[in-house]
Design a protein around this motif. Sequence first.
Motif, PDB file in Angstrom:
ATOM      1  N   ALA A  92       0.847  -1.191   0.000  1.00  0.00           N
ATOM      2  CA  ALA A  92       0.000   0.000   0.000  1.00  0.00           C
ATOM      3  C   ALA A  92       0.882   1.240   0.000  1.00  0.00           C
ATOM      4  O   ALA A  92       2.100   1.148   0.196  1.00  0.00           O
ATOM      5  CB  ALA A  92      -0.905   0.016   1.239  1.00  0.00           C
ATOM      6  N   VAL A  93       0.246   2.363  -0.200  1.00  0.00           N
ATOM      7  CA  VAL A  93       0.900   3.643   0.067  1.00  0.00           C
ATOM      8  C   VAL A  93       0.583   4.004   1.512  1.00  0.00           C
ATOM      9  O   VAL A  93      -0.591   4.018   1.909  1.00  0.00           O
ATOM     10  CB  VAL A  93       0.416   4.748  -0.885  1.00  0.00           C
ATOM     11  CG1 VAL A  93       1.103   6.072  -0.549  1.00  0.00           C
ATOM     12  CG2 VAL A  93       0.703   4.356  -2.335  1.00  0.00           C
ATOM     13  N   TYR A  94       1.612   4.283   2.275  1.00  0.00           N
ATOM     14  CA  TYR A  94       1.455   4.597   3.689  1.00  0.00           C
ATOM     15  C   TYR A  94       1.590   6.111   3.885  1.00  0.00           C
ATOM     16  O   TYR A  94       2.551   6.729   3.408  1.00  0.00           O
ATOM     17  CB  TYR A  94       2.503   3.846   4.511  1.00  0.00           C
ATOM     18  CG  TYR A  94       2.181   2.386   4.666  1.00  0.00           C
ATOM     19  CD1 TYR A  94       2.275   1.514   3.576  1.00  0.00           C
ATOM     20  CD2 TYR A  94       1.757   1.861   5.883  1.00  0.00           C
ATOM     21  CE1 TYR A  94       1.954   0.175   3.688  1.00  0.00           C
ATOM     22  CE2 TYR A  94       1.437   0.517   6.014  1.00  0.00           C
ATOM     23  CZ  TYR A  94       1.538  -0.317   4.915  1.00  0.00           C
ATOM     24  OH  TYR A  94       1.216  -1.643   5.045  1.00  0.00           O
ATOM     25  N   TYR A  95       0.618   6.661   4.591  1.00  0.00           N
ATOM     26  CA  TYR A  95       0.565   8.099   4.823  1.00  0.00           C
ATOM     27  C   TYR A  95       0.663   8.396   6.313  1.00  0.00           C
ATOM     28  O   TYR A  95       0.058   7.701   7.123  1.00  0.00           O
ATOM     29  CB  TYR A  95      -0.751   8.678   4.318  1.00  0.00           C
ATOM     30  CG  TYR A  95      -0.987   8.555   2.836  1.00  0.00           C
ATOM     31  CD1 TYR A  95      -1.632   7.441   2.302  1.00  0.00           C
ATOM     32  CD2 TYR A  95      -0.595   9.569   1.968  1.00  0.00           C
ATOM     33  CE1 TYR A  95      -1.856   7.322   0.943  1.00  0.00           C
ATOM     34  CE2 TYR A  95      -0.818   9.467   0.593  1.00  0.00           C
ATOM     35  CZ  TYR A  95      -1.452   8.341   0.102  1.00  0.00           C
ATOM     36  OH  TYR A  95      -1.689   8.244  -1.251  1.00  0.00           O
ATOM     37  N   CYS A  96       1.376   9.443   6.644  1.00  0.00           N
ATOM     38  CA  CYS A  96       1.341   9.892   8.033  1.00  0.00           C
ATOM     39  C   CYS A  96       0.362  11.059   8.173  1.00  0.00           C
ATOM     40  O   CYS A  96       0.135  11.824   7.225  1.00  0.00           O
ATOM     41  CB  CYS A  96       2.714  10.257   8.561  1.00  0.00           C
ATOM     42  SG  CYS A  96       3.490  11.686   7.829  1.00  0.00           S
ATOM     43  N   ASN A  97      -0.219  11.141   9.338  1.00  0.00           N
ATOM     44  CA  ASN A  97      -1.251  12.126   9.636  1.00  0.00           C
ATOM     45  C   ASN A  97      -0.973  12.689  11.017  1.00  0.00           C
ATOM     46  O   ASN A  97      -0.714  11.928  11.954  1.00  0.00           O
ATOM     47  CB  ASN A  97      -2.626  11.451   9.581  1.00  0.00           C
ATOM     48  CG  ASN A  97      -3.749  12.334  10.042  1.00  0.00           C
ATOM     49  OD1 ASN A  97      -4.337  12.112  11.099  1.00  0.00           O
ATOM     50  ND2 ASN A  97      -4.065  13.345   9.269  1.00  0.00           N
ATOM     51  N   VAL A  98      -0.992  13.986  11.135  1.00  0.00           N
ATOM     52  CA  VAL A  98      -0.682  14.640  12.406  1.00  0.00           C
ATOM     53  C   VAL A  98      -1.714  15.719  12.668  1.00  0.00           C
ATOM     54  O   VAL A  98      -2.063  16.497  11.764  1.00  0.00           O
ATOM     55  CB  VAL A  98       0.724  15.260  12.377  1.00  0.00           C
ATOM     56  CG1 VAL A  98       1.002  16.018  13.674  1.00  0.00           C
ATOM     57  CG2 VAL A  98       1.784  14.195  12.161  1.00  0.00           C
ATOM     58  N   PHE A  99      -2.177  15.794  13.903  1.00  0.00           N
ATOM     59  CA  PHE A  99      -3.067  16.869  14.337  1.00  0.00           C
ATOM     60  C   PHE A  99      -2.294  17.801  15.251  1.00  0.00           C
ATOM     61  O   PHE A  99      -1.719  17.374  16.258  1.00  0.00           O
ATOM     62  CB  PHE A  99      -4.282  16.300  15.068  1.00  0.00           C
ATOM     63  CG  PHE A  99      -5.315  15.727  14.154  1.00  0.00           C
ATOM     64  CD1 PHE A  99      -5.263  14.401  13.768  1.00  0.00           C
ATOM     65  CD2 PHE A  99      -6.341  16.526  13.657  1.00  0.00           C
ATOM     66  CE1 PHE A  99      -6.216  13.869  12.899  1.00  0.00           C
ATOM     67  CE2 PHE A  99      -7.293  16.007  12.795  1.00  0.00           C
ATOM     68  CZ  PHE A  99      -7.231  14.675  12.416  1.00  0.00           C
ATOM     69  N   GLY A 100      -2.291  19.065  14.891  1.00  0.00           N
ATOM     70  CA  GLY A 100      -1.603  20.073  15.693  1.00  0.00           C
ATOM     71  C   GLY A 100      -2.000  21.455  15.248  1.00  0.00           C
ATOM     72  O   GLY A 100      -2.862  21.626  14.374  1.00  0.00           O
ATOM     73  N   SER A 101      -1.373  22.448  15.845  1.00  0.00           N
ATOM     74  CA  SER A 101      -1.699  23.837  15.540  1.00  0.00           C
ATOM     75  C   SER A 101      -0.458  24.558  15.007  1.00  0.00           C
ATOM     76  O   SER A 101       0.627  24.394  15.550  1.00  0.00           O
ATOM     77  CB  SER A 101      -2.202  24.546  16.795  1.00  0.00           C
ATOM     78  OG  SER A 101      -2.343  25.929  16.547  1.00  0.00           O
ATOM     79  N   PRO A 102      -0.611  25.361  13.970  1.00  0.00           N
ATOM     80  CA  PRO A 102       0.540  26.111  13.444  1.00  0.00           C
ATOM     81  C   PRO A 102       0.961  27.283  14.320  1.00  0.00           C
ATOM     82  O   PRO A 102       1.966  27.938  14.048  1.00  0.00           O
ATOM     83  CB  PRO A 102       0.050  26.591  12.071  1.00  0.00           C
ATOM     84  CG  PRO A 102      -1.435  26.658  12.214  1.00  0.00           C
ATOM     85  CD  PRO A 102      -1.808  25.563  13.160  1.00  0.00           C
TER      86      PRO A 102
END
Length: 122
Positions: A92-102
């Motif tokens: 598969a294509v593996y994606y990273c995902n991050v939740f944060g604030s700029p």
Amino acid sequence: QVQLVESGGGLVQPGGSLRLSCAVSGRLFRISLMGWYRQAPGSQQRELVASIASGGSTNYADSMKDRFSISRDSATNTMYLQMNSLKPEDTAVYYCNVFGSPSLSGSIRGYWGQGTQVTVSS
């Protein structure tokens, strides 16, 4: 500008191992959740592989929890996915995902990496 830079994908034989990395480039504050998703060939959906919260708690998809391990280095805002006993169906294509604030006081939003290809084949 925040970017997620993934690395570590490639071609591996069944039963082999790979270690994916996801580095947060740019300033990102109050990171609450980091995770890995994957999208199999021919699928239009991304499925959760594993996630790790700011407190360190982890969550895995049932089919991967005994073979994959997620971790993070908070000092460098880098996330890892150690994948062992790889199977052809892990391709598969593996994606990273991050939740944060700029910013320190801004709202939290989700960011995606560009994806890294993992191919498990003999």
